[in-house]
Each structure stands twice: as C-alpha cells, then as structure tokens.
Enzyme design. Structure first.
Site, PDB file in Angstrom:
ATOM      1  N   ARG A 126       0.833  -1.217   0.000  1.00 43.05           N
ATOM      2  CA  ARG A 126       0.000   0.000   0.000  1.00 43.05           C
ATOM      3  C   ARG A 126       0.863   1.261   0.000  1.00 43.05           C
ATOM      4  NH1 ARG A 126      -5.554  -1.689   2.264  1.00 43.05           N
ATOM      5  NH2 ARG A 126      -6.005  -3.216   0.632  1.00 43.05           N
ATOM      6  N   GLU A 165       8.099 -21.440  37.999  1.00 49.15           N
ATOM      7  CA  GLU A 165       9.024 -21.671  39.125  1.00 49.15           C
ATOM      8  C   GLU A 165      10.473 -21.599  38.639  1.00 49.15           C
ATOM      9  OE1 GLU A 165       6.022 -22.889  39.235  1.00 49.15           O
ATOM     10  OE2 GLU A 165       5.579 -22.111  41.233  1.00 49.15           O
ATOM     11  N   ASP A 191      11.325 -15.627  16.957  1.00 46.49           N
ATOM     12  CA  ASP A 191      12.364 -15.910  17.958  1.00 46.49           C
ATOM     13  C   ASP A 191      12.907 -14.686  18.698  1.00 46.49           C
ATOM     14  OD1 ASP A 191      12.188 -18.565  17.142  1.00 46.49           O
ATOM     15  OD2 ASP A 191      13.788 -18.353  15.658  1.00 46.49           O
ATOM     16  N   GLN A 213       2.899 -22.704  18.131  1.00 45.18           N
ATOM     17  CA  GLN A 213       3.471 -21.391  18.488  1.00 45.18           C
ATOM     18  C   GLN A 213       3.647 -20.462  17.285  1.00 45.18           C
ATOM     19  OE1 GLN A 213       6.861 -22.119  21.634  1.00 45.18           O
ATOM     20  NE2 GLN A 213       6.543 -23.964  20.437  1.00 45.18           N
ATOM     21  N   GLY A 222      12.305 -20.765  19.934  1.00 45.26           N
ATOM     22  CA  GLY A 222      13.227 -19.636  20.119  1.00 45.26           C
ATOM     23  C   GLY A 222      14.555 -19.867  19.438  1.00 45.26           C
TER      24      GLY A 222
HETATM   25  P1  ATP Z   1      14.425 -17.901  10.881  1.00 47.39           P
HETATM   26  O1  ATP Z   1      15.036 -17.021  11.923  1.00 47.39           O
HETATM   27  O2  ATP Z   1      12.968 -17.967  10.957  1.00 47.39           O
HETATM   28  O3  ATP Z   1      15.101 -19.247  10.759  1.00 47.39           O
HETATM   29  P2  ATP Z   1      16.063 -17.012   8.698  1.00 47.39           P
HETATM   30  O4  ATP Z   1      15.887 -15.941   7.680  1.00 47.39           O
HETATM   31  O5  ATP Z   1      17.231 -16.865   9.630  1.00 47.39           O
HETATM   32  O6  ATP Z   1      14.673 -17.159   9.467  1.00 47.39           O
HETATM   33  P3  ATP Z   1      17.401 -19.128   7.265  1.00 47.39           P
HETATM   34  O7  ATP Z   1      16.950 -20.483   6.875  1.00 47.39           O
HETATM   35  O8  ATP Z   1      18.659 -18.998   8.072  1.00 47.39           O
HETATM   36  O9  ATP Z   1      16.148 -18.422   7.974  1.00 47.39           O
HETATM   37  O10 ATP Z   1      17.638 -18.250   5.939  1.00 47.39           O
HETATM   38  C1  ATP Z   1      16.588 -18.111   4.993  1.00 47.39           C
HETATM   39  C2  ATP Z   1      17.182 -18.158   3.625  1.00 47.39           C
HETATM   40  O11 ATP Z   1      18.086 -17.071   3.457  1.00 47.39           O
HETATM   41  C3  ATP Z   1      18.008 -19.395   3.319  1.00 47.39           C
HETATM   42  O12 ATP Z   1      17.218 -20.506   2.977  1.00 47.39           O
HETATM   43  C4  ATP Z   1      18.846 -18.899   2.152  1.00 47.39           C
HETATM   44  O13 ATP Z   1      18.068 -18.927   0.975  1.00 47.39           O
HETATM   45  C5  ATP Z   1      19.115 -17.446   2.536  1.00 47.39           C
HETATM   46  N1  ATP Z   1      20.440 -17.320   3.175  1.00 47.39           N
HETATM   47  C6  ATP Z   1      20.777 -17.715   4.413  1.00 47.39           C
HETATM   48  N2  ATP Z   1      22.079 -17.458   4.670  1.00 47.39           N
HETATM   49  C7  ATP Z   1      22.577 -16.891   3.537  1.00 47.39           C
HETATM   50  C8  ATP Z   1      23.869 -16.408   3.139  1.00 47.39           C
HETATM   51  N3  ATP Z   1      24.910 -16.459   3.960  1.00 47.39           N
HETATM   52  N4  ATP Z   1      23.990 -15.897   1.900  1.00 47.39           N
HETATM   53  C9  ATP Z   1      22.941 -15.832   1.044  1.00 47.39           C
HETATM   54  N5  ATP Z   1      21.708 -16.276   1.355  1.00 47.39           N
HETATM   55  C10 ATP Z   1      21.513 -16.790   2.580  1.00 47.39           C
END
Ligand code: ATP
Length: 322
Positions: free
Chosen positions: A26, A188, A128, A254, A171
C-alpha cells in the site's frame, strides 16, 4: 528514483508478516511505485514466481497468520551463481529493489543481493526475537501470547494434580520466548541458553519445594534445543524429586494464529518505513525498533551486534519467586 520494487518472505513464517506485506504494497502504490510479490522466498525469486500486486492483493489479510507470499529456505542461495539467476528474474520484470522479511539468514541473502546491484531492505520477521538490531521482531509478541494461552491451560491440570510440568518453547538459540513467557506465567524455573540452570540445581530446588509442601506444583519453561531428550529430563525429575512430572513440547502451534495488535502495528510501521528507505535509494540495511523509534542499520553491522541477554530480568524473576 526506484520505480518497481519486490517483496518476499523468507525463513520461518511469523504472524505479522502479512501486515508487513500489506504496508509495503500500500505504501509503495501510494508513492506511485509498481509492487511485485515474490512467492516462496529466494526459491521463488530464482524460479521467477513473481506477480504484480495491487491494492486488493492485500485486502483482508490483517488478521491472518502465516504469509500470503508463502516462505521457503534455499541453501543454494549462498552460491553467487544462484543469486545471479534471481537477479536475472528481477531484471525480466524491471524490479530494481526488494523488501525482504525474515530472520538473520534472510538478511544475509538481502545484503549479498544489494552487493550485486539490487537494493534490499530487511524487516525482522521471526517469532524468535533473535535479531539484536531491534527490540522486538515481527511475530514475537503473537507467539508469546500463544505460549501464555497454552501454559494457562497446562497450569489448570498441573495445579489439579500437584504436578511438575515442563514446557518446551521455541526460540531457536535465543531464550527470549522462554524468558518472557516464564515471567508472564510466574514459572518456578526458566531455563534458557543464556541462563541455563545446572540439572543438579533444578532437581535440588524441586525436591526442596516438594518436601516443604506436598501440594506444591511447579511449572518449568525451557528453551528448545537445551535438552537433547526432554522426556529423559522429565523422567529424571520424577525419579529424583517425588514430583509427578509431565513434559509438553508446544511445537508448531506457536507459529500460527492471528497476529497480535502489537505485531500488526509493528509490521505496518516497519513496512512503510522500508519503502521510505528504498525511495531514498538505500540498500543493504535492515529496519529495527529501538526505544519505540524506527531505525535502520547496515545488515553486517546489525548481525554483529550483541544480543540483549536481559540480565536485569533475572533479578526480577528472583524477586517474583521469593
Ligand atoms: P528464521 O530465523 O525464521 O530461521 P532465517 O531468515 O534466519 O529465518 P534461514 O533459513 O537462516 O532463515 O535463511 C533463509 C534463507 O536465506 C536461506 O534458505 C537462504 O536462501 C538465505 N540465506 C541464508 N544465509 C545466507 C547467506 N549467507 N547468503 C545468502 N543467502 C543466505
């Protein structure tokens, strides 16, 4: 000035992502931009799963959990040749800049795309709360409320049977969901990666509680990945403390549900701010909320910031449980 922008959600889904998508679409349209939705995160980017969005594309989604653009993980996106395929898809549509909603991994992808010529702005979409450059991530508040709803219910049966209930919450490697829900629920004990309690100490405290008062019940909130086998831990507590002990792994419940009002507002503010940043030709940055003000950080800087371990909350727990 930028004229066509894209938006994608990546990594784990989080309630509130839809509100961020809506705000980006938007706000982009309002500024005269064309806005494209990219399905399935970086996977859809590489495959060209891209559609033009209009006002109506984001109607009636404010109360929907998950992400209408779906999400995915694509490990191969770390490979520059794979990212180049994504850039070629963007070029086909004339998309010059992107908003990426996700966690730290998604931020890395966004930074690297920026280095290859596509300005990207990251929004912290993860339950998280593990991103140091913002006080709260989109989805954390909703997830926290879901955990509290579940623990309220578990509490009823725990109290009725004078049991010990161990509740494992999500988390990833960040203890915020456990810490905040533990305080909200008057647990607790709260065990997180930042503040682990040695097993002996847990058992001795529970044994003392039980010896002092036979009708005592206990709620323990623990972060996922802290115990390789939560059932074994529960069995040990039962054996060594006299507590009838049960464990509950809350799991994917969650992640779901309507976003809380707080997440909706946070996501809307961040989404509109991301568009403002792209209009100013900024890229390789991520948006945060710090002291209730929207801020932006370079992504590398953001990812190297130390996370708040909420040390002051330990004192609070001690006071509340005294
Ligand atoms: P969550 O915190 O929910 O796990 P996230 O974004 O940290 O989310 P990841 O699986 O770590 O989840 O990363 C998502 C996507 O980002 C990966 O599947 C990949 O496609 C891309 N990605 C992750 N690390 C890199 C990197 N170092 N360089 C380029 N692309 C990346």
């Amino acid at each position: 000035m930028v004229q066509k922008i894209g938006i994608l959600t990546s990594g784990g889904d989080a309630p509130g992502m839809n509100n961020a998508i809506r705000a980006v679409v938007r706000s982009g349209l309002r500024h005269g931009l064309e806005v494209y939705g990219i399905y399935d995160g970086y996977k859809g980017l590489v495959e060209g799963n891209i559609v033009k969005m209009d006002r109506k594309s984001v109607s009636d989604i404010v109360n929907r959990g998950g992400t209408i653009l779906r999400t995915a993980r694509l490990r191969e996106f770390k490979d520059p040749a794979v990212r180049q395929k994504g850039i070629e898809q963007l070029n086909k549509f004339g998309i010059e800049a992107l908003v990426v909603i996700g966690g730290d991994g998604s931020y890395m992808g966004a930074k690297k795309l920026t280095e290859m010529g596509i300005n990207c702005v990251g929004l912290p979409g993860t339950i998280d709360n593990d991103i140091a450059s913002t006080d709260y991530t989109i989805g954390f508040d909703t997830c926290l409320n879901t955990i509290c709803d579940c623990v309220d219910k578990i509490r009823d049966t725990t109290e009725s049977h004078c049991r010990c209930s161990i509740i494992e919450v999500m988390g990833n490697h960040c203890g915020d969901l456990a810490l905040f829900s533990g305080i909200a629920e008057g647990a607790e004990m709260i065990l997180t990666p930042d503040h682990p309690i040695p097993e002996d100490e847990v058992i001795n405290s529970l044994r003392r509680m039980r010896e002092k008062d036979e009708s005592k019940r206990a709620i323990l909130i623990v972060s996922e990945k802290l115990f390789p086998d939560i059932k074994e831990f529960a069995d040990k507590i039962a054996r060594e403390t006299g507590f009838d002990t049960r464990y509950n792994v809350l799991g994917h419940v969650q992640r779901g549900g309507a976003p809380s009002a707080s997440d909706r507002v946070l996501a809307a503010r961040m989404g509109a701010y991301a568009v403002d940043c792209l209009l100013e030709d900024k890229g390789g940055i991520c948006i945060g909320l710090v002291n209730n003000k929207l801020v932006s950080y370079d992504i590398y800087e953001a990812l190297s910031l130390p996370r708040d371990k909420h040390i002051s909350m330990l004192r609070l727990i001690e006071i509340l449980n005294s």
